[in-house]
Design an enzyme around this catalytic site. Sequence first.
Site, PDB file in Angstrom:
ATOM      1  N   SER A 151      -5.385   1.446  15.684  1.00 16.28           N
ATOM      2  CA  SER A 151      -4.691   0.501  14.801  1.00 16.28           C
ATOM      3  C   SER A 151      -5.687  -0.293  13.968  1.00 16.28           C
ATOM      4  CB  SER A 151      -3.842  -0.466  15.640  1.00 16.28           C
ATOM      5  OG  SER A 151      -3.532  -1.620  14.875  1.00 16.28           O
ATOM      6  N   LYS A 185       6.947   0.208  14.205  1.00 15.42           N
ATOM      7  CA  LYS A 185       6.789  -0.242  12.815  1.00 15.42           C
ATOM      8  C   LYS A 185       7.989  -1.134  12.444  1.00 15.42           C
ATOM      9  CE  LYS A 185       2.951   2.007  12.263  1.00 15.42           C
ATOM     10  NZ  LYS A 185       1.682   1.286  12.178  1.00 15.42           N
ATOM     11  N   ARG A 220      10.560   4.244  13.379  1.00 15.11           N
ATOM     12  CA  ARG A 220      10.640   5.185  12.247  1.00 15.11           C
ATOM     13  C   ARG A 220      10.884   6.636  12.675  1.00 15.11           C
ATOM     14  NH1 ARG A 220       6.037   2.402   8.310  1.00 15.11           N
ATOM     15  NH2 ARG A 220       7.437   0.803   7.470  1.00 15.11           N
ATOM     16  N   GLY A 240       3.616  -7.200   9.403  1.00 17.92           N
ATOM     17  CA  GLY A 240       2.779  -7.024  10.591  1.00 17.92           C
ATOM     18  C   GLY A 240       1.317  -7.275  10.275  1.00 17.92           C
ATOM     19  N   ARG A 257       8.218  -6.521  17.138  1.00 17.01           N
ATOM     20  CA  ARG A 257       6.967  -5.747  17.123  1.00 17.01           C
ATOM     21  C   ARG A 257       5.932  -6.315  18.097  1.00 17.01           C
ATOM     22  NH1 ARG A 257       5.637  -4.475  10.938  1.00 17.01           N
ATOM     23  NH2 ARG A 257       4.134  -3.052  11.932  1.00 17.01           N
ATOM     24  N   ASP A 281       1.914   5.760   7.589  1.00 19.29           N
ATOM     25  CA  ASP A 281       3.029   5.160   6.829  1.00 19.29           C
ATOM     26  C   ASP A 281       3.730   6.178   5.929  1.00 19.29           C
ATOM     27  OD1 ASP A 281       2.373   2.782   8.054  1.00 19.29           O
ATOM     28  OD2 ASP A 281       1.151   2.068   6.379  1.00 19.29           O
TER      29      ASP A 281
HETATM   30  O1  SPQ Z   1       2.093  -4.740   7.627  1.00 16.04           O
HETATM   31  P1  SPQ Z   1       3.044  -3.814   8.311  1.00 16.04           P
HETATM   32  O2  SPQ Z   1       4.411  -4.408   8.359  1.00 16.04           O
HETATM   33  O3  SPQ Z   1       2.573  -3.406   9.675  1.00 16.04           O
HETATM   34  O4  SPQ Z   1       3.126  -2.510   7.379  1.00 16.04           O
HETATM   35  C1  SPQ Z   1       2.964  -1.097   7.583  1.00 16.04           C
HETATM   36  C2  SPQ Z   1       3.757  -0.409   6.401  1.00 16.04           C
HETATM   37  O5  SPQ Z   1       4.487   0.580   6.565  1.00 16.04           O
HETATM   38  O6  SPQ Z   1       3.567  -0.908   5.286  1.00 16.04           O
HETATM   39  C3  SPQ Z   1       3.426  -0.585   8.951  1.00 16.04           C
HETATM   40  F1  SPQ Z   1       4.632  -0.699   9.215  1.00 16.04           F
HETATM   41  O7  SPQ Z   1       1.612  -0.677   7.365  1.00 16.04           O
HETATM   42  C4  SPQ Z   1       0.506  -0.940   8.251  1.00 16.04           C
HETATM   43  C5  SPQ Z   1      -0.015   0.372   8.820  1.00 16.04           C
HETATM   44  O8  SPQ Z   1       0.975   1.091   9.501  1.00 16.04           O
HETATM   45  C6  SPQ Z   1      -0.581  -1.617   7.448  1.00 16.04           C
HETATM   46  C7  SPQ Z   1      -1.918  -1.578   8.096  1.00 16.04           C
HETATM   47  C8  SPQ Z   1      -2.996  -2.440   7.574  1.00 16.04           C
HETATM   48  O9  SPQ Z   1      -2.916  -2.936   6.434  1.00 16.04           O
HETATM   49  O10 SPQ Z   1      -3.988  -2.634   8.310  1.00 16.04           O
HETATM   50  C9  SPQ Z   1      -2.212  -0.726   9.135  1.00 16.04           C
HETATM   51  C10 SPQ Z   1      -1.198   0.161   9.754  1.00 16.04           C
HETATM   52  O11 SPQ Z   1      -0.734  -0.439  10.957  1.00 16.04           O
HETATM   53  P2  SPQ Z   1      -1.483  -0.289  12.375  1.00 16.04           P
HETATM   54  O12 SPQ Z   1      -0.552  -0.926  13.362  1.00 16.04           O
HETATM   55  O13 SPQ Z   1      -1.619   1.173  12.596  1.00 16.04           O
HETATM   56  O14 SPQ Z   1      -2.754  -0.969  12.297  1.00 16.04           O
END
Ligand code: SPQ
Length: 430
Positions: free
Chosen positions: A168, A343, A347, A95, A123, A316
């Site tokens: 986020s 996620k 989760r 993501g 997602r 996370d």
């Molecule tokens: O990259 P991805 O798949 O979204 O990974 C996750 C994880 O558990 O490793 C979420 F599933 O982490 C994100 C985190 O939840 C990584 C991240 C970042 O590097 O900026 C921010 C968070 O997501 P968000 O949607 O809250 O910005």
Amino acid sequence: MTLLELKSNKHKLTGEIIIPGDKSISHRSVMFGSIAHGETIVSNFLPGDDCLSTISCFRKLGVTIEEENHRLRIIGNGFEGLSEPNEILDVGNSGTTIRLLMGILAGRPFYTSIIGDHSIGKRPMTRVTDPLAKMGAIIDGRQNAKYTPISIRGGELNAINYRLPVASAQVKSSIILAGLQANGETVIEEPAETRDHTERMIRQFGAEIIKENRLIKVKGGQKLSAAAVHVPGDISSAAFFLAAGVTVSGSSIVLKNVGLNPTRTGMIEVMKRMGAELKIFEYDNGSFEPAGDIVVKTSNLKGTVIEGDIIPTLIDEIPIIALMATQADGPTIIRNAEELKVKETNRIDTVVLELQKLGAAIEATEDGMLIHGNSKLHGGSVSSHGDHRIGMMLAIAALLCDGEVALEQPEAISVSYPNFFTHLNHLLSE
Ligand code: SPQ
């Protein structure tokens, strides 16, 4: 389908491990190295599947990136150095890759097509495609650019004032990366503070970004200059061993080189509140991201309430916090965590479903979980559902079970912690 038998020997954990590089910072190091001018050297890079997807995307955009032994050498030629890829970019399970990448591509005058795996296809992307389209990017995709596959044609951008509808870091970072290429000053308001790795890295690469409480301001047209990036260990990876250290009886372990950025340390605050015995030794590593060693011992835990502004600082870690709470005295309530539903898996559902299979007294709520505590866990067959954090949580759960646990799809763990089982076996063998 791969299946891993995890023997429950209720063996204590002792000794020390060095926590591998932070996933969020590793992604950003590749991106900033690629859009800066000059040679960026990254040390302690995490070669997890997600970060390798980021490298692959930027190579397809024409950037030279050499990777060897956790070290990267990136030759950037500024935003202008990126060129139209003649292949589809595949972000795999990541993501962070797709959302931040779109912020960069929004200002590039060419066409890109992006896909990811099955989980990425579920997602929501509107949270970034909406603001980027408002700034001037032309974006299309499945269900009006809500889901991948997504195509983006970038070009001239105008700055925006934007209040994030969700807390986020990915959405914030995407708009910041577009804002760096826009005419004027982009202002972003966060509903709650989220990880600030992008902001710290912008400064490390010689540009300016202003943070006033929950407002972030960034001017377009700034030049980024290549920099040295030392990636600290990932606190989200350390989290699994923090939880194992406090819950498996007779344990005492040292986790070295853990990133201690205050926007990521919510789990440590919660553990202290629950009565965990842990000591932190922060050191000066000369980097723009703080780090230190953590010593943790088996502790008597009590239940707690986790809600509000702390949620983004431990989002996370909630799967492993939920497991920890099954071993505490009294209930733990997790609220305001509906973001967990979007996620790699939902989760809330996957944690509850899989821990119930092992005998935990845990229930899903509208925006979190209710965990009753004092659960005696037993063996069983569980699945990661292809989600790395669920897989690692279940591998730690196996240490607390009477009886064997069979884990389906353990390979998902390599997304963020390729040597997880080597580290686990090391702590069990001392
Ligand atoms: O990259 P991805 O798949 O979204 O990974 C996750 C994880 O558990 O490793 C979420 F599933 O982490 C994100 C985190 O939840 C990584 C991240 C970042 O590097 O900026 C921010 C968070 O997501 P968000 O949607 O809250 O910005």
